[in-house]
Scaffold this motif. Structure first.
Motif, PDB file in Angstrom:
ATOM      1  N   SER A  89       0.831  -1.210   0.000  1.00 32.78           N
ATOM      2  CA  SER A  89       0.000   0.000   0.000  1.00 32.78           C
ATOM      3  C   SER A  89       0.862   1.256   0.000  1.00 32.78           C
ATOM      4  CB  SER A  89      -0.930  -0.001   1.219  1.00 32.78           C
ATOM      5  OG  SER A  89      -0.195   0.160   2.429  1.00 32.78           O
ATOM      6  N   TYR A  90       2.105   1.116   0.497  1.00 32.57           N
ATOM      7  CA  TYR A  90       3.017   2.259   0.460  1.00 32.57           C
ATOM      8  C   TYR A  90       3.480   2.567  -0.961  1.00 32.57           C
ATOM      9  CZ  TYR A  90       3.371   2.497   5.540  1.00 32.57           C
ATOM     10  OH  TYR A  90       3.088   2.658   6.873  1.00 32.57           O
ATOM     11  N   LEU A  91       3.177   1.655  -1.892  1.00 31.62           N
ATOM     12  CA  LEU A  91       3.514   1.912  -3.290  1.00 31.62           C
ATOM     13  C   LEU A  91       2.489   2.820  -3.961  1.00 31.62           C
ATOM     14  CD1 LEU A  91       4.615  -1.643  -4.473  1.00 31.62           C
ATOM     15  CD2 LEU A  91       6.083   0.366  -4.271  1.00 31.62           C
ATOM     16  N   GLY A  92       1.333   3.030  -3.281  1.00 29.84           N
ATOM     17  CA  GLY A  92       0.267   3.827  -3.866  1.00 29.84           C
ATOM     18  C   GLY A  92       0.718   5.165  -4.410  1.00 29.84           C
ATOM     19  N   PRO A  93       1.427   5.992  -3.609  1.00 28.48           N
ATOM     20  CA  PRO A  93       1.869   7.293  -4.126  1.00 28.48           C
ATOM     21  C   PRO A  93       2.910   7.185  -5.230  1.00 28.48           C
ATOM     22  CG  PRO A  93       1.890   7.247  -1.716  1.00 28.48           C
ATOM     23  CD  PRO A  93       1.721   5.840  -2.181  1.00 28.48           C
ATOM     24  N   HIS A  94       3.472   5.973  -5.410  1.00 24.01           N
ATOM     25  CA  HIS A  94       4.534   5.781  -6.410  1.00 24.01           C
ATOM     26  C   HIS A  94       4.082   4.790  -7.483  1.00 24.01           C
ATOM     27  CE1 HIS A  94       6.973   7.738  -3.317  1.00 24.01           C
ATOM     28  NE2 HIS A  94       6.563   6.821  -2.477  1.00 24.01           N
ATOM     29  N   ARG A  95       2.775   4.741  -7.736  1.00 29.42           N
ATOM     30  CA  ARG A  95       2.236   3.757  -8.668  1.00 29.42           C
ATOM     31  C   ARG A  95       2.825   3.914 -10.068  1.00 29.42           C
ATOM     32  NH1 ARG A  95      -2.462   5.078  -7.872  1.00 29.42           N
ATOM     33  NH2 ARG A  95      -2.932   3.676  -6.158  1.00 29.42           N
ATOM     34  N   ARG A  96       2.993   5.142 -10.504  1.00 28.20           N
ATOM     35  CA  ARG A  96       3.522   5.384 -11.845  1.00 28.20           C
ATOM     36  C   ARG A  96       4.957   4.871 -11.952  1.00 28.20           C
ATOM     37  NH1 ARG A  96       6.409   9.763 -13.761  1.00 28.20           N
ATOM     38  NH2 ARG A  96       6.355  10.076 -16.032  1.00 28.20           N
ATOM     39  N   ASP A  97       5.789   5.184 -10.955  1.00 28.32           N
ATOM     40  CA  ASP A  97       7.169   4.704 -10.967  1.00 28.32           C
ATOM     41  C   ASP A  97       7.213   3.179 -10.927  1.00 28.32           C
ATOM     42  OD1 ASP A  97       8.070   7.293 -11.017  1.00 28.32           O
ATOM     43  OD2 ASP A  97       8.401   7.427  -8.859  1.00 28.32           O
ATOM     44  N   PHE A  98       6.287   2.580 -10.162  1.00 26.74           N
ATOM     45  CA  PHE A  98       6.260   1.115 -10.064  1.00 26.74           C
ATOM     46  C   PHE A  98       5.952   0.489 -11.416  1.00 26.74           C
ATOM     47  CE2 PHE A  98       3.799  -2.793  -9.303  1.00 26.74           C
ATOM     48  CZ  PHE A  98       4.765  -3.547  -8.649  1.00 26.74           C
ATOM     49  N   LEU A  99       4.975   1.037 -12.133  1.00 27.86           N
ATOM     50  CA  LEU A  99       4.604   0.489 -13.432  1.00 27.86           C
ATOM     51  C   LEU A  99       5.739   0.636 -14.437  1.00 27.86           C
ATOM     52  CD1 LEU A  99       0.899   1.735 -13.716  1.00 27.86           C
ATOM     53  CD2 LEU A  99       1.715  -0.579 -13.193  1.00 27.86           C
ATOM     54  N   ILE A 100       6.395   1.805 -14.433  1.00 28.00           N
ATOM     55  CA  ILE A 100       7.527   2.006 -15.356  1.00 28.00           C
ATOM     56  C   ILE A 100       8.643   1.019 -15.039  1.00 28.00           C
ATOM     57  CG2 ILE A 100       9.323   3.635 -16.033  1.00 28.00           C
ATOM     58  CD1 ILE A 100       7.339   5.895 -15.583  1.00 28.00           C
ATOM     59  N   THR A 101       8.886   0.788 -13.748  1.00 27.19           N
ATOM     60  CA  THR A 101       9.919  -0.164 -13.343  1.00 27.19           C
ATOM     61  C   THR A 101       9.597  -1.564 -13.830  1.00 27.19           C
ATOM     62  OG1 THR A 101      10.398   1.140 -11.355  1.00 27.19           O
ATOM     63  CG2 THR A 101      11.130  -1.148 -11.374  1.00 27.19           C
ATOM     64  N   GLN A 102       8.330  -1.982 -13.680  1.00 27.96           N
ATOM     65  CA  GLN A 102       7.940  -3.324 -14.114  1.00 27.96           C
ATOM     66  C   GLN A 102       8.059  -3.476 -15.628  1.00 27.96           C
ATOM     67  OE1 GLN A 102       7.383  -5.889 -12.065  1.00 27.96           O
ATOM     68  NE2 GLN A 102       7.978  -4.380 -10.523  1.00 27.96           N
ATOM     69  N   VAL A 103       7.711  -2.429 -16.358  1.00 28.24           N
ATOM     70  CA  VAL A 103       7.851  -2.484 -17.820  1.00 28.24           C
ATOM     71  C   VAL A 103       9.315  -2.672 -18.205  1.00 28.24           C
ATOM     72  CG1 VAL A 103       7.646  -1.127 -19.936  1.00 28.24           C
ATOM     73  CG2 VAL A 103       5.752  -1.169 -18.302  1.00 28.24           C
ATOM     74  N   ALA A 104      10.196  -1.901 -17.542  1.00 29.74           N
ATOM     75  CA  ALA A 104      11.622  -2.024 -17.847  1.00 29.74           C
ATOM     76  C   ALA A 104      12.145  -3.418 -17.505  1.00 29.74           C
ATOM     77  CB  ALA A 104      12.405  -0.963 -17.070  1.00 29.74           C
ATOM     78  N   VAL A 105      11.700  -3.966 -16.384  1.00 30.53           N
ATOM     79  CA  VAL A 105      12.140  -5.298 -15.970  1.00 30.53           C
ATOM     80  C   VAL A 105      11.639  -6.358 -16.947  1.00 30.53           C
ATOM     81  CG1 VAL A 105      11.855  -7.061 -14.186  1.00 30.53           C
ATOM     82  CG2 VAL A 105      12.366  -4.711 -13.525  1.00 30.53           C
ATOM     83  N   LEU A 106      10.390  -6.269 -17.368  1.00 29.10           N
ATOM     84  CA  LEU A 106       9.832  -7.260 -18.296  1.00 29.10           C
ATOM     85  C   LEU A 106      10.487  -7.164 -19.670  1.00 29.10           C
ATOM     86  CD1 LEU A 106       6.056  -7.096 -17.332  1.00 29.10           C
ATOM     87  CD2 LEU A 106       7.679  -8.929 -16.842  1.00 29.10           C
TER      88      LEU A 106
END
Length: 621
Positions: A42-59
């Motif tokens: 839930s602490y990722l909520g304010p950083h949702r955009r960064d999280f999605l970009i990170t996952q795209v880069a990892v995939l």
């Protein structure tokens, strides 16, 4: 999550039964708990955009990694068939894929690290803010070392988990991609290669219980050794005074040796999986070489496919190895998350009511009405205490140790809640006014002042907006200016931890100046002159008259000579008021105060038994 453990409806003084002090609470491993995971993420909520970009880069990085061995196989196949056009085209795609892998891998690692730092910053800030509000009853019964372990070690475990979890997505995607490519290129050889995976899972299942026990022992041994080390460092003055160095060294060497054995065992358990995975990798490659080689000779398999298989098998166990490590990290993070959120769930029992009033333009009075209070249920310290401190009156609280003096001043500032009765400041129950207004209007100077790392000027100013001139004026009023000016940098002199680069008396003088700058309407002194020498105390007594002027004051003192000028003296014994009045009135009453004051030791803790003649009292105190 922690309701059953922490009992949110506990009373204000009752420490929540968190596992801060229990060995179970510091277990290095925990099982996966979806509630902990959901709360953590839930602490990722304010950083949702960064999280999605990170996952795209990892995939994308995983996709590139899966593609490269196939392209290598195509290069070999093109070279084998002497197809120059296909060879050159495939080489271009290979270079593009390698470049994409490098860029995506770098971006994924950098973004995941940055994201983890931001989330952990939020968690640390939440924990720090919560610790500012937690009632002192919780802090009284909790080891600072364990709190620091949660603020540092456990948070670091969560950071490690967050950094690895983004990588785990890429490792899992890589594992699935390689498995699919192995089966697509050749079903028979692919399934044969994948047969090694169940063997690895079985070995891992056998290894895990033993590793848990070994790692737990290593954690406990490390904690014991570090505690012994910290204790000896903190007590180094006493150690050197008593020349106990050799004995302490022998005691520590035993703990250090136990830690050495435990860490060696843990290291062995950690490393045993590495050669295991390498052996299985070798077995898989051997299967590919033997079976695939025969297929190549029989013209059933192209050389390019054989080469691609070898690269895939070589890379297949890398994500397996990483996922195995990440599983251990996840377990550790679950235990750390449980301990962290356990602390965050400790109820804040001392807080403002929704309709709390702010103390403004009030008569600075302090009144206790039939107050009964104890730090633990069923063990009261104060019994039906009632008194009133009038505006601008100086009242001294005296009595033997354990009589409840410090409890009275703690209740005045509402550090704790009363069991029965009322504490009123300015005619208002302290439970009905805001804590901020209490803090602004009640100043405290304690026996052992706490100074923060920083300049002397900053410590005197503290949380006020006082100017340099006001700070100097306050320091002069309490006789601190002269010694400050003798320091190398004057008011800009940097104080060390807790101000230990100046004397105890000098620290006390600075705390007096801090109180004077704050300009509270009610001032409380808890043995504030106990650590000051007699020569300095003469100057302090003069400064106190300035400090007391126009303020309501409550003073705790053991040296009775320091409070003889108080307007009223309240004598406490075993949590009850036994007499009160001015110095002259109490002397004429010829009670306990008179007997102690006229004794050779004008202190409530010196020969109190001889003064009272009560043997039972001696046993109790």
């Amino acid at each position: 999550m922690t309701d059953a453990v922490l009992e949110p409806d506990v009373t204000a003084r009752r420490a929540p039964r968190a596992s801060l002090g229990s060995p179970e609470g510091d277990d290095v491993f925990g099982t996966f708990d979806p509630r902990i995971a959901r709360r953590f993420f839930s602490y990722l909520g304010p950083h949702r955009r960064d999280f999605l970009i990170t996952q795209v880069a990892v995939l994308l990085s995983a996709a590139s990694q899966v593609t490269l061995p196939y392209l290598i196989g195509q290069v070999v196949a093109a070279a084998t068939h002497h197809d120059a056009v296909r060879l050159h085209t495939t080489l271009i795609w290979f270079v593009a894929g390698a470049a994409a892998f490098v860029v995506c891998f770098f971006c994924g690692e950098w973004l995941s690290s940055r994201l983890a730092q931001r989330v952990i910053f939020d968690i640390r800030r939440a924990m720090f803010a919560h610790f500012q509000d937690i009632s002192l009853s919780f802090m009284d019964k909790t080891h600072v070392g364990r709190i620091m372990a949660r603020l540092q070690g456990d948070v670091n475990s969560l950071q490690e988990f967050l950094e690895s979890s983004t990588g785990a997505v890429g490792d899992f995607a890589t594992l699935i991609g390689i498995s699919v490519m192995l089966v697509v290129m050749d079903v028979r050889l692919g399934l044969l290669t994948l047969l090694v995976l169940p063997a690895l899972i079985g070995i891992r299942a056998l290894w895990l219980p033993h590793s848990k026990k070994t790692f737990r022992l290593a954690r406990d041994a490390s904690s014991t050794a570090n505690s012994a080390l910290a204790e000896n460092i903190n007590g180094v003055r006493t150690v050197q005074e008593t020349r106990r160095e050799q004995l302490n060294f022998e005691l520590y060497r035993e703990k250090a040796h136990d830690n050495f054995k435990a860490q060696t065992g843990a290291s062995w358990m950690s490393q045993i999986m590495v050669p295991t995975v390498d052996v299985l990798t070798g077995v898989a490659m051997s299967l590919v070489i033997v079976v695939g080689g025969e297929a190549v000779l029989d013209k059933r398999l192209e050389v390019g496919v054989m080469v691609a298989f070898l690269f895939y098998v070589q890379r297949f166990f890398d994500p397996v190895r990483m996922l195995s490590m990440q599983y251990t990290i996840m377990q550790r993070a679950m235990a750390a998350g449980h301990r962290i959120f356990e602390v965050l769930d400790v109820p804040v029992t001392i807080k403002d009511k929704p309709d709390a009033l702010a103390l403004e333009a009030f008569e600075p009075t302090v009144e206790f009405r039939d107050v009964t209070f104890g730090y633990e249920p069923g063990r009261p310290i104060l019994h039906d205490v009632s008194f009133k401190v009038r505006p601008r009156e100086v009242v001294a609280l005296v009595g033997p140790t354990g009589s409840g003096k410090t409890s009275i001043i703690s209740l005045t500032h509402r550090f704790y809640e009363v069991d029965k009765g009322q504490v009123l400041v300015g005619g208002h129950d302290v439970r009905d006014v805001t804590l901020d207004s209490l803090g602004r209007n009640i100043g405290m100077v304690l026996q052992e002042p706490f100074l923060f790392t920083g300049a002397i000027e900053e410590n005197i100013r503290y949380n006020t907006s006082a100017s340099r001139e006001e700070i100097v004026e306050a320091a002069k009023a309490v006789s601190a200016h002269d010694f400050i000016m003798r320091l190398p940098e004057g008011y800009d002199t940097q104080l060390g931890q807790r101000g230990r680069n100046i004397s105890v008396g000098q620290r006390q003088l600075i705390s007096f100046a801090r109180a004077l700058v704050a300009d509270p309407q009610i001032l409380i002194l808890d043995e504030a002159t106990a650590n000051i020498d007699s020569f300095t105390e003469q100057a302090i007594q003069k400064a106190l008259k300035v400090l007391f002027a126009g303020r309501t004051c409550m003073v705790i003192a053991h040296r009775l000579a320091t409070i003889r000028d108080a307007d009223r003296i309240i004598v406490l014994q075993q949590g009850r008021i036994i007499e009160q009045g001015s110095h002259g009135q109490l002397m004429r009453a010829r009670g306990l105060y008179h007997r102690l004051y006229t004794s050779a030791h004008a202190s409530f803790d010196d020969q109190v038994v001889a003064a009272t003649g009560d043997a039972e009292f001696a046993t109790r105190t």
